[in-house]
Design a protein around this motif. Structure first.
Motif, PDB file in Angstrom:
ATOM      1  N   ILE A 166      51.435  38.501  57.690  1.00 16.83           N
ATOM      2  CA  ILE A 166      52.659  39.570  56.799  1.00 16.83           C
ATOM      3  C   ILE A 166      51.656  39.511  55.268  1.00 16.83           C
ATOM      4  CG2 ILE A 166      54.893  39.412  55.860  1.00 16.83           C
ATOM      5  CD1 ILE A 166      55.917  37.473  57.739  1.00 16.83           C
ATOM      6  N   ALA A 167      52.052  40.734  55.115  1.00 18.45           N
ATOM      7  CA  ALA A 167      51.093  41.390  53.704  1.00 18.45           C
ATOM      8  C   ALA A 167      52.491  41.448  52.706  1.00 18.45           C
ATOM      9  CB  ALA A 167      50.670  42.845  53.927  1.00 18.45           C
ATOM     10  N   ALA A 168      52.361  40.754  51.554  1.00 18.08           N
ATOM     11  CA  ALA A 168      53.183  40.858  50.390  1.00 18.08           C
ATOM     12  C   ALA A 168      52.493  40.996  49.020  1.00 18.08           C
ATOM     13  CB  ALA A 168      54.180  39.776  50.622  1.00 18.08           C
ATOM     14  N   ALA A 169      51.408  41.881  49.148  1.00 18.15           N
ATOM     15  CA  ALA A 169      50.403  41.953  47.997  1.00 18.15           C
ATOM     16  C   ALA A 169      51.008  43.042  47.097  1.00 18.15           C
ATOM     17  CB  ALA A 169      48.998  42.460  48.603  1.00 18.15           C
ATOM     18  N   ASP A 170      50.633  43.040  45.695  1.00 25.38           N
ATOM     19  CA  ASP A 170      51.076  44.197  44.923  1.00 25.38           C
ATOM     20  C   ASP A 170      50.352  45.365  45.018  1.00 25.38           C
ATOM     21  OD1 ASP A 170      51.903  41.739  43.484  1.00 25.38           O
ATOM     22  OD2 ASP A 170      50.524  41.983  41.913  1.00 25.38           O
ATOM     23  N   ARG A 171      51.308  46.576  44.649  1.00 24.01           N
ATOM     24  CA  ARG A 171      50.823  47.958  44.802  1.00 24.01           C
ATOM     25  C   ARG A 171      50.617  48.536  43.647  1.00 24.01           C
ATOM     26  NH1 ARG A 171      48.567  47.417  47.851  1.00 24.01           N
ATOM     27  NH2 ARG A 171      47.333  49.239  46.808  1.00 24.01           N
ATOM     28  N   GLY A 172      49.579  49.242  43.319  1.00 25.13           N
ATOM     29  CA  GLY A 172      49.298  50.196  42.257  1.00 25.13           C
ATOM     30  C   GLY A 172      49.042  49.199  40.799  1.00 25.13           C
ATOM     31  N   PRO A 173      48.628  50.246  39.750  1.00 21.93           N
ATOM     32  CA  PRO A 173      47.991  51.614  39.976  1.00 21.93           C
ATOM     33  C   PRO A 173      46.600  51.943  39.937  1.00 21.93           C
ATOM     34  CG  PRO A 173      48.785  50.819  37.588  1.00 21.93           C
ATOM     35  CD  PRO A 173      48.906  49.686  38.465  1.00 21.93           C
ATOM     36  N   ILE A 174      46.030  50.767  39.772  1.00 21.55           N
ATOM     37  CA  ILE A 174      44.537  51.227  39.444  1.00 21.55           C
ATOM     38  C   ILE A 174      43.502  50.241  40.362  1.00 21.55           C
ATOM     39  CG2 ILE A 174      42.616  51.159  37.678  1.00 21.55           C
ATOM     40  CD1 ILE A 174      44.824  50.512  35.460  1.00 21.55           C
ATOM     41  N   VAL A 175      43.338  49.139  40.254  1.00 24.12           N
ATOM     42  CA  VAL A 175      42.561  48.541  41.189  1.00 24.12           C
ATOM     43  C   VAL A 175      42.773  48.109  42.630  1.00 24.12           C
ATOM     44  CG1 VAL A 175      40.761  46.398  41.043  1.00 24.12           C
ATOM     45  CG2 VAL A 175      41.512  47.281  38.942  1.00 24.12           C
ATOM     46  N   THR A 176      43.952  48.548  42.763  1.00 27.90           N
ATOM     47  CA  THR A 176      44.207  48.292  44.365  1.00 27.90           C
ATOM     48  C   THR A 176      44.387  49.636  45.073  1.00 27.90           C
ATOM     49  OG1 THR A 176      46.549  49.173  43.258  1.00 27.90           O
ATOM     50  CG2 THR A 176      46.365  46.749  43.735  1.00 27.90           C
ATOM     51  N   SER A 177      43.487  50.447  44.595  1.00 31.08           N
ATOM     52  CA  SER A 177      42.853  51.668  45.171  1.00 31.08           C
ATOM     53  C   SER A 177      42.547  51.536  46.717  1.00 31.08           C
ATOM     54  CB  SER A 177      41.849  52.222  44.495  1.00 31.08           C
ATOM     55  OG  SER A 177      40.428  51.208  44.280  1.00 31.08           O
ATOM     56  N   HIS A 178      42.218  50.214  47.155  1.00 30.62           N
ATOM     57  CA  HIS A 178      41.768  49.989  48.511  1.00 30.62           C
ATOM     58  C   HIS A 178      42.826  49.501  49.141  1.00 30.62           C
ATOM     59  CE1 HIS A 178      37.431  50.893  48.660  1.00 30.62           C
ATOM     60  NE2 HIS A 178      37.283  50.419  47.570  1.00 30.62           N
ATOM     61  N   GLY A 179      43.989  49.398  48.548  1.00 34.81           N
ATOM     62  CA  GLY A 179      45.491  49.047  49.387  1.00 34.81           C
ATOM     63  C   GLY A 179      46.203  50.213  50.045  1.00 34.81           C
ATOM     64  N   HIS A 180      47.073  49.857  50.676  1.00 29.26           N
ATOM     65  CA  HIS A 180      47.928  51.009  51.190  1.00 29.26           C
ATOM     66  C   HIS A 180      49.443  50.477  50.667  1.00 29.26           C
ATOM     67  CE1 HIS A 180      44.866  52.100  54.536  1.00 29.26           C
ATOM     68  NE2 HIS A 180      44.448  52.103  53.549  1.00 29.26           N
ATOM     69  N   ASN A 181      50.411  51.360  51.254  1.00 34.29           N
ATOM     70  CA  ASN A 181      51.764  51.181  51.047  1.00 34.29           C
ATOM     71  C   ASN A 181      52.260  50.236  52.216  1.00 34.29           C
ATOM     72  OD1 ASN A 181      52.689  52.060  48.761  1.00 34.29           O
ATOM     73  ND2 ASN A 181      52.917  54.061  49.272  1.00 34.29           N
ATOM     74  N   ASP A 182      51.673  48.939  52.069  1.00 40.99           N
ATOM     75  CA  ASP A 182      52.246  48.022  53.312  1.00 40.99           C
ATOM     76  C   ASP A 182      52.706  46.974  53.129  1.00 40.99           C
ATOM     77  OD1 ASP A 182      49.958  46.814  52.002  1.00 40.99           O
ATOM     78  OD2 ASP A 182      48.443  47.097  53.749  1.00 40.99           O
ATOM     79  N   ILE A 183      53.628  46.959  52.076  1.00 41.65           N
ATOM     80  CA  ILE A 183      54.461  45.901  51.776  1.00 41.65           C
ATOM     81  C   ILE A 183      55.308  45.298  52.890  1.00 41.65           C
ATOM     82  CG2 ILE A 183      56.045  44.747  50.099  1.00 41.65           C
ATOM     83  CD1 ILE A 183      54.929  46.608  47.965  1.00 41.65           C
ATOM     84  N   PHE A 184      55.083  44.043  53.110  1.00 41.75           N
ATOM     85  CA  PHE A 184      55.857  43.237  54.529  1.00 41.75           C
ATOM     86  C   PHE A 184      55.321  43.868  55.682  1.00 41.75           C
ATOM     87  CE2 PHE A 184      59.280  42.746  50.961  1.00 41.75           C
ATOM     88  CZ  PHE A 184      58.789  41.617  50.556  1.00 41.75           C
ATOM     89  N   ALA A 185      54.164  44.656  55.890  1.00 40.64           N
ATOM     90  CA  ALA A 185      53.705  45.009  57.050  1.00 40.64           C
ATOM     91  C   ALA A 185      53.507  43.766  57.848  1.00 40.64           C
ATOM     92  CB  ALA A 185      52.507  45.794  56.916  1.00 40.64           C
ATOM     93  N   ILE A 186      53.356  43.549  59.334  1.00 46.49           N
ATOM     94  CA  ILE A 186      53.186  42.804  60.083  1.00 46.49           C
ATOM     95  C   ILE A 186      52.269  43.130  61.219  1.00 46.49           C
ATOM     96  CG2 ILE A 186      55.498  41.703  59.893  1.00 46.49           C
ATOM     97  CD1 ILE A 186      56.257  42.828  62.476  1.00 46.49           C
ATOM     98  N   GLU A 187      51.533  42.022  61.428  1.00 45.75           N
ATOM     99  CA  GLU A 187      50.534  42.174  62.652  1.00 45.75           C
ATOM    100  C   GLU A 187      50.745  40.717  63.541  1.00 45.75           C
ATOM    101  OE1 GLU A 187      46.549  43.308  61.814  1.00 45.75           O
ATOM    102  OE2 GLU A 187      45.699  41.528  63.303  1.00 45.75           O
ATOM    103  N   ALA A 188      50.950  40.989  64.871  1.00 52.33           N
ATOM    104  CA  ALA A 188      51.494  40.290  65.650  1.00 52.33           C
ATOM    105  C   ALA A 188      50.321  39.995  67.010  1.00 52.33           C
ATOM    106  CB  ALA A 188      52.541  40.471  66.420  1.00 52.33           C
ATOM    107  N   HIS A 189      49.975  38.816  67.222  1.00 56.03           N
ATOM    108  CA  HIS A 189      49.146  38.226  68.539  1.00 56.03           C
ATOM    109  C   HIS A 189      49.824  37.504  69.363  1.00 56.03           C
ATOM    110  CE1 HIS A 189      45.316  39.914  66.178  1.00 56.03           C
ATOM    111  NE2 HIS A 189      46.248  39.707  65.448  1.00 56.03           N
ATOM    112  N   ALA A 190      49.593  37.452  70.460  1.00 56.33           N
ATOM    113  CA  ALA A 190      50.137  36.311  71.430  1.00 56.33           C
ATOM    114  C   ALA A 190      49.308  36.405  72.738  1.00 56.33           C
ATOM    115  CB  ALA A 190      51.779  36.492  71.803  1.00 56.33           C
ATOM    116  N   ASN A 191      49.177  35.227  73.408  1.00 56.40           N
ATOM    117  CA  ASN A 191      48.583  35.150  74.662  1.00 56.40           C
ATOM    118  C   ASN A 191      47.171  36.103  74.795  1.00 56.40           C
ATOM    119  OD1 ASN A 191      50.843  33.929  75.771  1.00 56.40           O
ATOM    120  ND2 ASN A 191      51.895  35.691  75.859  1.00 56.40           N
ATOM    121  N   GLY A 192      46.405  36.070  73.628  1.00 55.49           N
ATOM    122  CA  GLY A 192      45.164  36.543  73.585  1.00 55.49           C
ATOM    123  C   GLY A 192      44.964  38.156  73.452  1.00 55.49           C
TER     124      GLY A 192
END
Length: 472
Positions: A166-192
């Motif tokens: 889960i991503a809960a990183a800050d957004r904006g306005p300067i050094v987060t230039s390599h970030g996206h609007n992905d607050i609370f985005a999830i990535e899920a893996h299971a069974n390989g």
């Protein structure tokens, strides 16, 4: 960078760039050591600590979760972990490197000896140190990485284990230039299998695919149609800062619970909308996640919740199934379909992203659930299905303080598998209270029961507001 968090949230928050910076720092450290150049006291420890930061977030396939301008690559953590082990003799980094190289397909290499990808960084001296270092299992568990807001929920360190980042990183306005609007985005893996996530950033530059890639809708997030968590000025700049707060983090052997909130959609006085995402993860088989999207608002909004698959996906009624036709699968099941619409995403932005990345559209499906509401809570069960039928999920009534509660106040869900019946209740109050759901009493803000066919309780969980730490 010494000005982190000193200018309204300006900081680099992309895990892939953090890993790249570590590669450079280890190289600079080795050059300084070889040439007798002094380095500050504690420098090695600091870089080692930063290395273990990303290792603790490592996926079962030994890659980093794909948030911001990053990407997930099986075995991608091998090089940095091996360099750290070769330069310091750290036993945990040796374990991470050996685990990761097995996911990278390095079968032709000799286990226990320096991986080729790291040899060119550390040379013969480093290779000797690596070979002499005995690996130590770090006993990888679920983690919330403090001030960054990144979390990994897992039930084991096995390659086929359950894992959600889960991503809960800050957004904006300067050094987060390599970030996206992905607050609370999830990535899920299971069974390989990596079922949900992003496929890495679009090529840099002004293009439809790159413009889409930074938007909230390009991630496994909730958004409001026509709005962004942080308005985008251009490829590298944001119009405002959004600093999410991780309100609660509970991690035990049987379960995890994550609760975060952000104000990206809150605009005084016109649209006072808060969004919280809560995730409950039960680790004992049958193991699954329940994701709650809670909204509080003074106006009705067109809410949109996106699910992006990393494998083929298809609709089954109002549910989604991700996975190859024969093999492991992940079901996304809404707890209530009332007022909820589901459709596949075929937007021009998504098509441009797929084209610019050279992806197979069949293997990167996207779906969106839509509902118009003001204050509400939507709930989804994410259930791995390998060798198991899809559970039956339904919303059940819940009482708070003896009074029937709407979804904004509390949500109770029943998840029925063959032979096992689970009930989960989450209250959205900021205090503990008497709960009643499915005929079961509890006291607190979260309660879970698992029973067998005979009604025998197999697992019982209750939490009060004082339980857990917020980590921010």
């Amino acid at each position: 960078r010494g000005h982190y968090r000193a200018d309204g949230g300006a900081r680099e928050t992309t895990l892939g760039y953090h890993a790249g910076s570590l590669h450079n720092l280890w190289g600079f450290y080795l050059l300084a050591r070889r040439n007798g150049y002094p380095v500050p006291d504690g420098f090695e420890e600091a870089v080692l600590r930063a290395t273990k930061f990303i290792m603790r977030l490592m996926s079962p396939q030994a890659g980093l979760p794909s948030f911001g301008d990053g990407g997930h690559s099986p075995g991608g953590c091998t090089q940095v972990a091996a360099i750290a082990a070769a330069l310091t003799g750290d036993r945990e980094c040796k374990w991470y490197a050996e685990y990761a190289r097995a996911r990278a397909g390095g079968a032709a290499e000799t286990r226990g000896e320096i991986p080729l990808c790291a040899f060119w960084d550390v040379g013969l001296e480093g290779a000797a140190m690596y070979a002499a270092t005995r690996a130590k299992d770090p006993n990888v568990k679920s983690v919330l990485m403090g001030d960054t807001g990144y979390a990994a929920l897992r039930e084991s360190a096995r390659p086929d284990g359950r894992y959600m980042a889960i991503a809960a990183a800050d957004r904006g306005p300067i050094v987060t230039s390599h970030g996206h609007n992905d607050i609370f985005a999830i990535e899920a893996h299971a069974n390989g299998v990596r079922f949900l996530g992003e496929m890495g950033c679009a090529p840099y530059g002004v293009s439809p695919g790159r413009n889409y890639d930074e938007k909230t809708e390009a991630h496994n997030c909730l958004t409001i149609e026509g709005m962004e968590q942080a308005p985008i000025i251009n490829e590298w700049r944001w119009d405002r800062a959004v600093i999410p707060c991780v309100r609660r983090w509970i991690s035990e052997d049987t379960h995890d619970f994550f609760h975060g909130v952000h104000e990206g959609f809150y605009h005084w006085l016109t649209r006072q909308t808060l969004h919280a995402r809560k995730v409950f993860f039960v680790k004992a088989e049958p193991s699954y996640w329940v994701v709650f999207d809670w909204m509080e608002s003074n106006v009705a909004n067109p809410y949109r919740v996106y699910f992006h698959g990393c494998v083929p996906g298809r609709r089954r009624g109002k549910s989604l199934v991700f996975g190859e036709r024969r093999g492991p699968a992940l079901a996304v099941i809404p707890a209530s379909g009332r007022g909820l619409a589901l459709r596949p995403v075929h937007s021009a932005g998504l098509k441009a992203y797929i084209r610019e990345k050279g992806l197979d559209a069949q293997k990167y499906p996207a779906f969106v659930y839509a509902k118009r509401a003001a204050s509400d809570c939507l709930a989804w069960v994410l259930a791995p299905l390998a060798g198991r039928a899809m559970p039956v999920v339904r919303r059940i009534p819940v009482k708070l303080n003896g009074i029937p509660a709407d979804a904004h106040g509390a949500v109770a869900v029943q998840i029925a598998f063959r032979g096992v019946n689970d009930t989960l209740c989450v209250a959205h109050l900021d205090y503990a209270a008497p709960l009643e759901f499915g005929g079961q009493p509890a006291w607190g803000h979260l309660a879970f029961r698992r029973t067998d066919r005979a009604g025998k309780i197999l697992l019982s969980i209750e939490h009060k507001m004082a339980d857990g730490v917020c980590g921010r």
